[in-house]
Structure formats: C-alpha cells, structure tokens
Design an enzyme around this catalytic site. Structure first.
Site, PDB file in Angstrom:
ATOM      1  N   HIS A  78       0.845  -1.198   0.000  1.00  0.00           N
ATOM      2  CA  HIS A  78       0.000   0.000   0.000  1.00  0.00           C
ATOM      3  C   HIS A  78       0.881   1.250   0.000  1.00  0.00           C
ATOM      4  O   HIS A  78       0.689   2.156  -0.801  1.00  0.00           O
ATOM      5  CB  HIS A  78      -0.932  -0.009   1.216  1.00  0.00           C
ATOM      6  N   ASP A 107       6.773  21.784 -26.296  1.00  0.00           N
ATOM      7  CA  ASP A 107       6.712  20.431 -25.741  1.00  0.00           C
ATOM      8  C   ASP A 107       7.772  20.347 -24.652  1.00  0.00           C
ATOM      9  O   ASP A 107       8.422  21.345 -24.335  1.00  0.00           O
ATOM     10  CB  ASP A 107       6.973  19.373 -26.838  1.00  0.00           C
ATOM     11  N   TRP A 143       7.072  -0.049   3.965  1.00  0.00           N
ATOM     12  CA  TRP A 143       7.552   0.647   2.773  1.00  0.00           C
ATOM     13  C   TRP A 143       8.938   1.235   3.015  1.00  0.00           C
ATOM     14  O   TRP A 143       9.644   1.549   2.069  1.00  0.00           O
ATOM     15  CB  TRP A 143       6.574   1.745   2.338  1.00  0.00           C
ATOM     16  N   SER A 171      12.929   6.091 -13.905  1.00  0.00           N
ATOM     17  CA  SER A 171      11.812   6.830 -14.478  1.00  0.00           C
ATOM     18  C   SER A 171      11.708   8.226 -13.869  1.00  0.00           C
ATOM     19  O   SER A 171      11.596   9.221 -14.587  1.00  0.00           O
ATOM     20  CB  SER A 171      10.523   6.045 -14.244  1.00  0.00           C
ATOM     21  N   SER A 172      11.772   8.302 -12.535  1.00  0.00           N
ATOM     22  CA  SER A 172      11.643   9.610 -11.875  1.00  0.00           C
ATOM     23  C   SER A 172      12.784  10.537 -12.256  1.00  0.00           C
ATOM     24  O   SER A 172      12.576  11.729 -12.474  1.00  0.00           O
ATOM     25  CB  SER A 172      11.666   9.457 -10.358  1.00  0.00           C
ATOM     26  N   HIS A 255      13.446  11.670   3.581  1.00  0.00           N
ATOM     27  CA  HIS A 255      12.861  12.932   3.993  1.00  0.00           C
ATOM     28  C   HIS A 255      12.636  13.880   2.816  1.00  0.00           C
ATOM     29  O   HIS A 255      11.527  14.378   2.659  1.00  0.00           O
ATOM     30  CB  HIS A 255      13.560  13.595   5.166  1.00  0.00           C
ATOM     31  N   GLU A 257      12.066  12.990  -0.017  1.00  0.00           N
ATOM     32  CA  GLU A 257      10.983  12.333  -0.743  1.00  0.00           C
ATOM     33  C   GLU A 257       9.610  12.837  -0.290  1.00  0.00           C
ATOM     34  O   GLU A 257       8.714  13.042  -1.111  1.00  0.00           O
ATOM     35  CB  GLU A 257      11.084  10.815  -0.556  1.00  0.00           C
ATOM     36  N   TYR A 259       8.877  15.714   0.699  1.00  0.00           N
ATOM     37  CA  TYR A 259       8.655  17.045   0.115  1.00  0.00           C
ATOM     38  C   TYR A 259       8.434  16.945  -1.386  1.00  0.00           C
ATOM     39  O   TYR A 259       7.731  17.766  -1.962  1.00  0.00           O
ATOM     40  CB  TYR A 259       9.802  17.989   0.465  1.00  0.00           C
ATOM     41  N   SER A 270      -1.358  27.115  -5.100  1.00  0.00           N
ATOM     42  CA  SER A 270      -0.998  28.517  -5.325  1.00  0.00           C
ATOM     43  C   SER A 270      -1.536  29.047  -6.644  1.00  0.00           C
ATOM     44  O   SER A 270      -1.572  30.254  -6.860  1.00  0.00           O
ATOM     45  CB  SER A 270       0.523  28.690  -5.309  1.00  0.00           C
ATOM     46  N   HIS A 304      15.216  12.757  12.220  1.00  0.00           N
ATOM     47  CA  HIS A 304      14.042  12.846  13.103  1.00  0.00           C
ATOM     48  C   HIS A 304      13.109  11.655  12.895  1.00  0.00           C
ATOM     49  O   HIS A 304      12.168  11.486  13.656  1.00  0.00           O
ATOM     50  CB  HIS A 304      13.304  14.187  12.930  1.00  0.00           C
ATOM     51  N   HIS A 305      13.372  10.841  11.878  1.00  0.00           N
ATOM     52  CA  HIS A 305      12.603   9.609  11.703  1.00  0.00           C
ATOM     53  C   HIS A 305      13.150   8.495  12.586  1.00  0.00           C
ATOM     54  O   HIS A 305      12.592   7.416  12.622  1.00  0.00           O
ATOM     55  CB  HIS A 305      12.654   9.146  10.243  1.00  0.00           C
ATOM     56  N   THR A 330       7.121  26.890   5.902  1.00  0.00           N
ATOM     57  CA  THR A 330       5.799  26.325   5.653  1.00  0.00           C
ATOM     58  C   THR A 330       4.726  27.281   6.155  1.00  0.00           C
ATOM     59  O   THR A 330       3.694  27.488   5.504  1.00  0.00           O
ATOM     60  CB  THR A 330       5.661  24.952   6.333  1.00  0.00           C
ATOM     61  N   LYS A 333       4.084  30.013   3.754  1.00  0.00           N
ATOM     62  CA  LYS A 333       3.194  29.620   2.657  1.00  0.00           C
ATOM     63  C   LYS A 333       1.735  29.631   3.103  1.00  0.00           C
ATOM     64  O   LYS A 333       0.868  30.187   2.427  1.00  0.00           O
ATOM     65  CB  LYS A 333       3.567  28.223   2.147  1.00  0.00           C
ATOM     66  N   ARG A 452       1.713   0.811  14.921  1.00  0.00           N
ATOM     67  CA  ARG A 452       1.359   0.680  13.519  1.00  0.00           C
ATOM     68  C   ARG A 452       1.776  -0.695  12.993  1.00  0.00           C
ATOM     69  O   ARG A 452       2.521  -1.405  13.655  1.00  0.00           O
ATOM     70  CB  ARG A 452       1.997   1.795  12.689  1.00  0.00           C
TER      71      ARG A 452
END
Lengths: 527, 180
Positions: A78, A107, A143, A171-172, A255, A257, A259, A270, A304-305, A330, A333, A452
C-alpha cells in the site's frame, strides 16, 4: 476572448496518430501527461484496494480475514504503490500537461525520453505486484524496508522489489531531468524565472530534489542487493556493517521524498486560490524562497525519523530544532494562502473546495508533525498510529487533494468540457468526510499506544478502529465517483471557454479549450 | 525535434549530478563510520588492540567505576556465551582482565564473531582493550569449550559524570560466509 491564440494551427502540424499505438509511441507532452494521470489513478485504486484489506482486517479486534504475513505485505505494498505509483506519477502527469503550456514551450525538452520515462513505470509495477503471488510472498517489511528485515529476514522476492525500485528511480530521474531542461531552456521570451507560475517553480525545485535523492535510494537498494546476493555486510553487524546505517541512508532519501510529494501540490494550490479569490497570489517572491528553503532544509533533518535508535543527545537536539525550523517557511506559505483569500471575492467551485481543504488539513498534518519533531515526545509517538495519522494527513488531504484540485481546475482545459459541478462537490464532501473519519481517530489510538503495522490490537482501540474503517471505505468508494465524473467530462458536457475560471491567470488560459495537440509552436508574447 | 545545445548542456550536467549522488550514497558508508569514530557516538569501540604503556599510566585510586558485562546471542546463534564476571569495580588507569566463556553445543564446527557495544555511548572512547576475543573470529569444533580473555583499561580522562558503564557483546554466527 481576443487573447485566444486560435490562428496558429497551420497545416504542417499533424494531429494525434490513430489507435492504440498512439499511446505507445507518443512523444507529445499532453498524451504522456494523460498516460501518467491514468496510470496514477489505476495505482491509486490498486493501493486503495490494499488499504481496504488493511481496514477490513482492523475493523474489529482479533484475526479475521488475512494472516499476519499477508497483512504485512498489504501495509508494505500500500505504501510503495501509493508513494511511487499514485502520488509521484500524478504530479509528473500534471507537470507534463501544464509545465510546457505554462512557460510557453511547444513540448518537453526531450520528448522521446519522456515517452520512455513513462513506459518503464508499468513494467516496474507489474514486477512489484507480481511478487505478491510468489512463493514466500511480496515485500512484507514496511515501505521503509529497514534492514535486516529487508535483507536477512526478507522473502526471496526481495530481489525483484529491488529491481522495480531501480526502475521507478530511473523513471523519476529521467522525468526530473526533462522538467528541469524544459524550464531552464524552453521558456518563451520574456518569461523570466520570477514570472513563472508557482506550479512551475515548485516542480523545478521538486525535480532537483528528485535528482539529488533518487540516486541515493538506488544506492541503498543496491547495497541491500549486495548484502542479499553477494555476501557483503553493509547492514550486517556480524561482518562489520551496521543496520542503523540503513536507516541513515534511507532517510537521507526519505525525507526529501516527502517534500517531493508535497511541493507540487503547493504549486497547484498557489494557482487555484488566487483564481477563486480573484486576487493575485499574496507574496509571490516569498513563496518561491519558502519553497527553496523547505527543499534545502529537507536534506538536513532526516534523523528525526529515527529518534529512538539511540542517538546521542546532541544529535537528538540538533535534529529536533532543525525539523522545527521547517515550520517557518511552511508557515509563510500557509499565511500567504490565507492572506490571498482575505477580502477576496471568493467562490467555492470544486477546485477551490479541495484547495481550501488542503490548506486547513495539511496544516493539521503539519502540526502533528511538529509534535513528532519534539524528540522526547517522539519516544512515545514513535511507530504508533499517531505517526500514521500524521503522514496520512499530509499525504491524503495534502498531496492527493492537491492533485484532485489540479485535475478539476484543468479538466476544462484538457477536455474542452466542464465537469459536472454538483457531482464534483459531492465528490469533495464525501472525500472530506471519509478521509477525516478514517484518519482523525488514528491520532487518538496512536496517543493511546496502538502500534502501527499490526493486524490485531487491544480491545480498547476497537471503537476508533471501526470508525477509521468506515471512513476509509467511504473515502475509497467515493473515488469511483471521481472516476465517473472525469469520464463523463471527457465524453462531453457544457463547452468550456478558453478561460472558464474568471480569476485564473497564466499562459494556459490563452489557449483554446480543449488545448490543441500542438501548442506554442511559436512562442507567445509574455508581458 | 533536434535537441538544441543548451538542452544538451543542461542534461549533461543533470546526468553528472545524478551519478555524483549515486556515488554519494555509497560514500555515506565510510562517512558515517568516520563520523562515529571522530565523535565516539554509536558505542563503537576500537577494533584494534590498545597499546598499553605502563610507565605513562597512573592509576587514579580516587575514582571507582563500575563496569558491567552483558552478552547476547544474535538470532539463532546456539552457543553458550557468557562472562565469568558480570560486574567489576575498577580504578581508571588500572589494567584489568576478565574471562568470557563460550561453548559450541552443535554437531559441527562453527565460527562466531562478537560485536561489542558500550553504553553510555560517550564512554566508548575511554574503554581501551589491549586484548579481546572480539578482534578475531572464534572457531570452535563441535562441543568445544573455551575461556576467552579480555583485557582492558579505562582511561583516566573518562568524563566525571560516568560512574557505571556497560560493555555488551553480541555473538553472531558467521559460519556460512566463513566457509566460502
């Protein structure tokens, strides 16, 4: 309507090819954008189906439907499918459609590579999904695939998981290179960097993040592969390695990722909020700098993870304060969006509803993020449902609502028809209610200590879990309505004008709706 | 559409950046080790014998530090493995010796590697081992028993707030990788 560039479709431009081969061979940014968006939606339903399995098992305490190993495969897949298959390709799809039109380019810079970066994705996900049917099952280590769970104790299919992650990464990276090359080289004359729409800005910065961290992800899965297959000991203490090293390298990717999954949504919102507030975006320059600051800070907060791995106190303090610092850009924004709406002539069509919900609910997710950033408090929250609540609040009403807002906003431009506004609003409200029902109670179960990634739980969590499950099913089934609305809009409806939203700004609205197959073959005038 | 040269230039730079970052991922492996060594975090101790020089060392009789020894077996490692002394009170600067016992109860010869770890982690730099079974892999034939010595000295510079430290060994079975 005098601004509409209708006279530029000359005879030497061909339209799309006929038949299915059009989609396989296409190098047109609009076709590829469409492919990305449909692929992403398919993955969204696939990942959602796995969430259904999870929520069905957790509907009541006790072991009901699936065995624990399969449950673990569901939580893992998932996450992987939603992150790499649904959210990221959806944003690449939006970028493919909109970035060339927004900067006045004909293009993407490298149309053939664009085709390739899309077409390796279905193969990557076919390979990843096929592991579910293999002996030993698919990935079951979460994951985040922490070693040694993903090395010493992993199912044999892990090698295929590694290969598919490599393909997604390639790909990315190709997609990101293409976007940067387009934005930096193909802008119409007069389109200076500080005139670019924020969606282009946020994607430019996101693309740099992708190029910086996807190779690190490739590195970490390569190390896993070497540990599994070639007897190295990157993550094995017995051979002089260190399992904690895995977490450091992974989160150095992980991390930024998160963002990568939210910055393009900032860009979408925006664009939408000024359009429906009928006011220009407040603080454009500060928005650009805030996005860049968030991107920079994302590289220096990864640990921090992993507050609970046994870091020294100086490390905990550093990562705690650095993380809290992210709240500043943040906050800039969020306040800019609110100030844009302040005293605006607001109307609440579906894109605006999603955008406003984004601002409110993403901020809730941001606040629970601040709570998690407090190192001593994190020792209680770590690996509980509180974390699950936090990242679902920033990803579902954050990334996903941002994508949906963008789809509703630009659908008239893509299809030439207006979507059904009433059904759009029903979709929004059902999603809003379902999503909050599903994820808000997780804050409480998490604070009360529910871990979890478990298929069973203590009885005191039963009520909240049942509410979560009901909300999840409501949210999930509502997305079929979204599918229906989009198909209905493609099939026909009220004709959309070139600029269906009164307050909308940007080059894309100078083009007719639907946008012609080839646009801006001669660069537009940018004032 | 022919790629114009500015696009080519940008692409080349970005591809180089991609490759650099791939390399950086691997560079993190030694970098983290260097970082851990320099700062002494992570409880990693030196993997090489400490050169003990009697004439330089003065024993600090005014301080007594308690050191505890803990052993663990990793995963399915079947050996009996424990310290013969579980706790010792020592003066910094004084050379001490303890013995760890290991027994291979299995049917075949096995090779083991002990990995040390120290808490609190800021004491890691101040525990010097002059001799340790953890410096090498240990090979025991079926049923073999062995007393393994470990000699150490606690540095006089050990921060004052540390009064007790724990040295933990985790024993890993490394037999298969050793046999090829």
């Amino acid at each position: 309507m005098s601004a509409v560039l209708e006279g530029h479709t000359t005879d030497h431009h061909h339209g799309p090819a006929k038949g299915l081969w059009r989609w396989v061979l296409t190098t047109n940014h609009k076709d590829i954008g469409t492919l990305y968006l449909w692929f992403s939606f398919a993955m969204f339903l696939f990942g959602g189906t796995m969430a259904f399995v999870i929520r069905a098992e957790l509907f009541q305490p006790g072991m009901q439907i699936v065995d624990p190993n399969f449950f673990n495969q569901m939580t893992t897949m998932h996450g992987l499918v939603m992150v790499f298959g649904a959210v990221m390709p959806a944003f690449v799809g939006l970028a493919n459609w909109m970035v060339p039109m927004m900067v006045g380019a004909p293009d993407m810079a490298m149309p053939r590579m664009n085709n390739w970066s899309f077409w390796i994705l279905p193969f990557a996900f076919a390979m990843l999904s096929s592991t579910l049917f293999m002996e030993g099952g698919g990935p079951n280590f979460g994951w985040t695939f922490y070693a040694p769970l993903s090395t010493t104790y992993a199912p044999p299919s892990t090698v295929l998981f590694i290969l598919s992650v490599h393909m997604m990464g390639i790909s990315s990276i190709m997609g990101a290179i293409n976007i940067i090359a387009t934005v930096l080289n193909l802008r119409a004359p007069g389109m200076t960097l500080m005139k670019m729409p924020l969606f282009v800005w946020t994607w430019l910065i996101t693309a740099f993040l992708l190029i910086a961290v996807m190779p690190v992800l490739a590195g970490v899965v390569t190390m896993m592969l070497m540990d599994i297959s070639f007897g190295t000991s990157f993550f094995s203490a017995a051979g002089g390695g260190d399992p904690v090293l895995f977490q450091h390298v992974f989160w150095f990717f992980g991390h930024p990722e998160v963002y990568i999954m939210i910055l393009p949504a900032f860009g979408v919102v925006s664009a939408i909020i000024p359009a429906f507030a009928r006011k220009p975006l407040f603080g454009y320059t500060s928005m650009v700098y805030a996005t860049a600051s968030i991107a920079f800070l994302s590289f220096i907060v990864w640990a921090h993870h992993m507050f609970t791995v046994g870091m020294p106190i100086t490390g905990e303090l550093y990562f705690m304060y650095a993380t809290m610092l992210i709240a500043v850009p943040t906050g800039v924004k969020v306040f800019n969006w609110i100030t844009t709406m302040f005293k605006g002539a607001l109307t609440f069509e579906t894109p605006m509803l999603f955008a406003v919900a984004f601002v409110i609910l993403f901020t809730i997710g941001g606040f629970s993020g601040l709570m998690l950033a407090i190192a001593p408090a994190d020792f209680q929250y770590h690996d509980t449902y509180f974390v699950v609540a936090h990242f679902h609040y920033v990803l579902v009403p954050g990334a996903i609502f941002g994508i949906m807002a963008g789809v509703y906003y630009w659908l008239p431009k893509w299809t030439g028809y207006m979507y059904d506004e009433t059904m759009g609003k029903v979709h929004f409200w059902l999603s809003f209610i379902g999503m909050n029902l599903a994820f808000f109670p997780m804050h409480f179960t998490g604070l009360a200590g529910m871990p979890r990634r478990i298929p069973d739980y203590a009885l005191q969590f039963a009520n909240f879990n049942m509410i979560s499950s009901v909300g999840a099913f409501l949210f999930g089934f509502t997305q079929l309505l979204f599918l229906f609305i989009v198909i209905k809009c493609i099939m026909g409806g009220k004709k959309a004008s070139a600029k269906p939203w009164e307050g909308a700004e940007g080059l894309e609205w100078m083009l007719p709706s639907p946008a012609p197959y080839h646009t801006f073959t001669t660069p537009p005038d940018v004032k | 559409m022919a790629m114009d040269s500015s696009v080519k230039k940008t692409t080349l730079k970005l591809v180089l950046l991609t490759l650099t970052m791939f390399g950086f991922g691997f560079a993190m492996v030694p970098l983290y080790d260097v970082f851990c060594e320099v700062t002494g975090i992570n409880g990693k101790t030196n993997n090489t014998p400490y050169q003990y020089q009697t004439e330089k060392v003065t024993i600090d009789k005014s301080r007594t530090v308690t050191i505890q020894f803990v052993t663990n077996n990793n995963d399915k490692m079947g050996w009996d493995f424990y310290p013969k002394t579980t706790e010792l009170k020592v003066h910094p600067g004084q050379l001490e010796s303890v013995v760890f016992f290991a027994h291979n109860p299995s049917e075949q010869a096995m090779v083991a590697q002990a990995i040390p770890s120290i808490t609190p982690f800021d004491a890691a730099d101040y525990l010097h081992k002059t001799e340790c079974f953890c410096f090498n892999q240990q090979r025991l034939t079926s049923g073999e028993k062995v007393d393994m010595p470990m000699r150490f000295v606690i540095d006089q510079a050990l921060p004052k707030h540390i009064k007790k430290l724990t040295l933990s060994y985790t024993l890993f079975d490394v037999t298969p990788s050793h046999s090829n």
